[in-house]
Design a protein around this motif. Sequence first.
Motif, PDB file in Angstrom:
ATOM      1  N   ASN A 196      -3.608  -0.206  -4.014  1.00 46.88           N
ATOM      2  CA  ASN A 196      -4.823  -0.352  -4.802  1.00 46.88           C
ATOM      3  C   ASN A 196      -4.827  -1.665  -5.580  1.00 46.88           C
ATOM      4  OD1 ASN A 196      -6.193   1.954  -4.098  1.00 46.88           O
ATOM      5  ND2 ASN A 196      -5.330   3.167  -5.748  1.00 46.88           N
ATOM      6  N   GLN A 197      -6.008  -2.122  -5.880  1.00 46.18           N
ATOM      7  CA  GLN A 197      -6.187  -3.333  -6.676  1.00 46.18           C
ATOM      8  C   GLN A 197      -5.788  -3.060  -8.117  1.00 46.18           C
ATOM      9  OE1 GLN A 197     -10.059  -5.047  -6.148  1.00 46.18           O
ATOM     10  NE2 GLN A 197      -9.954  -6.231  -8.016  1.00 46.18           N
ATOM     11  N   CYS A 198      -5.220  -4.053  -8.775  1.00 52.83           N
ATOM     12  CA  CYS A 198      -4.873  -3.981 -10.192  1.00 52.83           C
ATOM     13  C   CYS A 198      -6.147  -3.723 -11.001  1.00 52.83           C
ATOM     14  CB  CYS A 198      -4.235  -5.304 -10.617  1.00 52.83           C
ATOM     15  SG  CYS A 198      -3.778  -5.408 -12.350  1.00 52.83           S
ATOM     16  N   THR A 199      -6.031  -2.956 -12.068  1.00 58.49           N
ATOM     17  CA  THR A 199      -7.215  -2.629 -12.876  1.00 58.49           C
ATOM     18  C   THR A 199      -7.292  -3.421 -14.179  1.00 58.49           C
ATOM     19  OG1 THR A 199      -6.044  -0.787 -13.907  1.00 58.49           O
ATOM     20  CG2 THR A 199      -7.368  -0.296 -11.934  1.00 58.49           C
TER      21      THR A 199
ATOM     22  N   GLY B 256      -2.842  -6.952  -6.098  1.00 61.66           N
ATOM     23  CA  GLY B 256      -2.455  -5.563  -5.925  1.00 61.66           C
ATOM     24  C   GLY B 256      -1.815  -5.040  -7.204  1.00 61.66           C
ATOM     25  N   GLU B 257      -1.943  -3.726  -7.437  1.00 59.80           N
ATOM     26  CA  GLU B 257      -1.384  -3.146  -8.654  1.00 59.80           C
ATOM     27  C   GLU B 257       0.129  -3.330  -8.698  1.00 59.80           C
ATOM     28  OE1 GLU B 257      -2.482   0.975  -8.584  1.00 59.80           O
ATOM     29  OE2 GLU B 257      -1.403   1.349  -6.740  1.00 59.80           O
TER      30      GLU B 257
ATOM     31  N   VAL C 221      -4.859  -5.114  -0.070  1.00 60.70           N
ATOM     32  CA  VAL C 221      -5.267  -4.660  -1.404  1.00 60.70           C
ATOM     33  C   VAL C 221      -6.617  -3.963  -1.280  1.00 60.70           C
ATOM     34  CG1 VAL C 221      -5.852  -5.374  -3.754  1.00 60.70           C
ATOM     35  CG2 VAL C 221      -4.018  -6.546  -2.520  1.00 60.70           C
ATOM     36  N   THR C 222      -6.683  -2.736  -1.757  1.00 59.60           N
ATOM     37  CA  THR C 222      -7.893  -1.926  -1.653  1.00 59.60           C
ATOM     38  C   THR C 222      -8.549  -1.786  -3.023  1.00 59.60           C
ATOM     39  OG1 THR C 222      -6.889  -0.677   0.139  1.00 59.60           O
ATOM     40  CG2 THR C 222      -8.776   0.329  -0.950  1.00 59.60           C
ATOM     41  N   ASP C 223      -9.840  -2.056  -3.082  1.00 54.11           N
ATOM     42  CA  ASP C 223     -10.605  -1.885  -4.319  1.00 54.11           C
ATOM     43  C   ASP C 223     -11.119  -0.450  -4.352  1.00 54.11           C
ATOM     44  OD1 ASP C 223     -12.410  -1.836  -6.398  1.00 54.11           O
ATOM     45  OD2 ASP C 223     -13.525  -3.601  -5.752  1.00 54.11           O
ATOM     46  N   PRO C 224     -10.523   0.424  -5.192  1.00 57.07           N
ATOM     47  CA  PRO C 224     -10.943   1.829  -5.202  1.00 57.07           C
ATOM     48  C   PRO C 224     -12.397   2.013  -5.636  1.00 57.07           C
ATOM     49  CG  PRO C 224      -9.323   1.421  -6.926  1.00 57.07           C
ATOM     50  CD  PRO C 224      -9.446   0.168  -6.131  1.00 57.07           C
ATOM     51  N   THR C 225     -12.913   1.106  -6.438  1.00 58.98           N
ATOM     52  CA  THR C 225     -14.320   1.194  -6.842  1.00 58.98           C
ATOM     53  C   THR C 225     -15.222   0.974  -5.638  1.00 58.98           C
ATOM     54  OG1 THR C 225     -13.758   0.376  -9.037  1.00 58.98           O
ATOM     55  CG2 THR C 225     -16.081   0.275  -8.406  1.00 58.98           C
TER      56      THR C 225
END
Length: 138
Positions: free
Chosen positions: A2-5, A36-37, A100-104
């Motif tokens: 997941n992408q870092c928030t 990435g997170e 890297v995946t953007d969960p939004t």
Amino acid sequence: MNQCTAVALLPPPDPLVALAAPGHRPEAGYVLCELGEEHDDQHAAMLWDEGGRPGSAVWVRWKGSGLGRLTSLPWCPALDPRNEACELFTAHPSPHSWGVTDPTHIAITHQLTQQHPHLFHQPRDGSESGRAPGPDPA
């Protein structure tokens, strides 16, 4: 991954403030880390591609909740199996952008797929295709 928030408030650069019309000061804006997170380096967000300097872009880098600094960084030269370039900078501390995946983005796409299924690819046999919903690439 997941992408870092992490987010940061980025005040407008001084040269932009100096060019603004009197009484129309540019506002600060938020930027979201594109790495990435769980990366162990500074956060990073691309602001704009440098058309005058091919192969680089202006990024904002920050740690924690501190103010970001603008820096010019060259693009990562890595290519994925489809020959598409990584959308991050050289020597970035996380996986390449395709990892890297953007969960939004996934949540929004899922909601749109439910509301407007005719806009998204559906497998002909009715089974799940195993890929994220999106427009049919064919």
